[in-house]
Design an enzyme around this catalytic site. Structure first.
Site: not given
Length: 251
Positions: A8-9, A13, A100-103, A122, A177
């Site tokens: 991932g960015n 994992k 994307g390959s993750d998707r 996700d 805040t």
């Protein structure tokens, strides 16, 4: 032995499996930016007899370097979008190469596990929505800024707004805040997710199983209008399902 990975960015994992494995039982997480020099990662891949590596990746520069590193160790490296693989789902979009390959992995796992129409949300660096039919057709999706990216942007481009860790809250109106930022982001994303799911349902006129994945999935699940299941291993599970679907390649 297979090394299965999701690059991932922000985080990556990895887990180990074989052709008899049916489920992802555990995984190790590493920072993507320094993974190739991370002593724990090098130790992890060095102490096991790994023959193949199959990964998803949204960071080609890292996956290319990882491929080189693993090949030096005589480990065959594959990315799940490589043409060698047949997939149990069909990508019904105008430009399949842009998904994307993750998707793709998420959708493969959803099709194999749930066997119904699915919406997969996700929570990564980007928050993505993927729509899958029970017949195994990937119908497309949506991409929005991720929660942590939104928080970082809010902090980076303002003088006085701090960077916070998002928490689940029942409070809508912030009294200071930090609570104002927390409520704004939390309920803003709840509203966005609910509205997107409602729009998908009304547009397609179908019912869906909603699946949440990613680190922040647990704090949103109980506040959504639609009942949702959490599957934090869905991406790695999708890679495992793809391996099993193509097991003839590894004999």
């Amino acid at each position: 032995m297979f090394l299965i990975g999701d690059l991932g960015n922000t985080h990556s994992k990895f887990t180990l499996c074989n052709l008899k494995s049916k489920k992802i039982k555990n995984y190790k997480s590493f920072n993507t930016n320094n993974i190739l020099t991370n002593k724990n990662f090098i130790k992890f891949i060095s102490k096991h007899k790994i023959k193949y590596a199959v990964v998803t990746s949204v960071v080609p520069k890292v996956s290319n370097k990882l491929k080189f590193l693993l090949q030096k160790k005589n480990i065959r490296f594959y990315e799940i979008l490589d043409k060698i693989f047949k997939k149990p789902i069909k990508l019904k979009v105008t430009k399949p190469s842009q998904v994307g390959s993750d998707r793709v992995a998420n959708s493969i796992a959803a099709f194999t596990i749930y066997k119904t129409n699915c919406i997969i949300v996700d929570f990564g660096t980007a928050t993505t929505f993927d729509i899958l039919s029970k017949k195994g057709f990937y119908l497309g999706g949506l991409i929005t800024p991720g929660v942590k990216l939104t928080l970082q942007t809010l902090n980076q481009f303002t003088e006085k707004l701090p960077l916070i860790n998002l928490k689940k809250t029942n409070q809508v109106i912030g009294k200071d805040t930090i609570s104002a930022i927390n409520s704004g982001i939390y309920w803003g994303y709840i509203g966005m997710i609910n509205q997107i799911i409602n729009k998908i349902i009304s547009t397609t006129k179908k019912k869906y199983k909603v699946i949440l994945t990613g680190g922040l999935s647990t704090i949103f699940s109980n506040s959504l209008v639609h009942k949702a299941s959490i599957n934090k291993n869905i991406t790695l599970q999708g890679v495992l399902e793809l391996i099993n679907f193509n097991k003839h390649l590894f004999k």
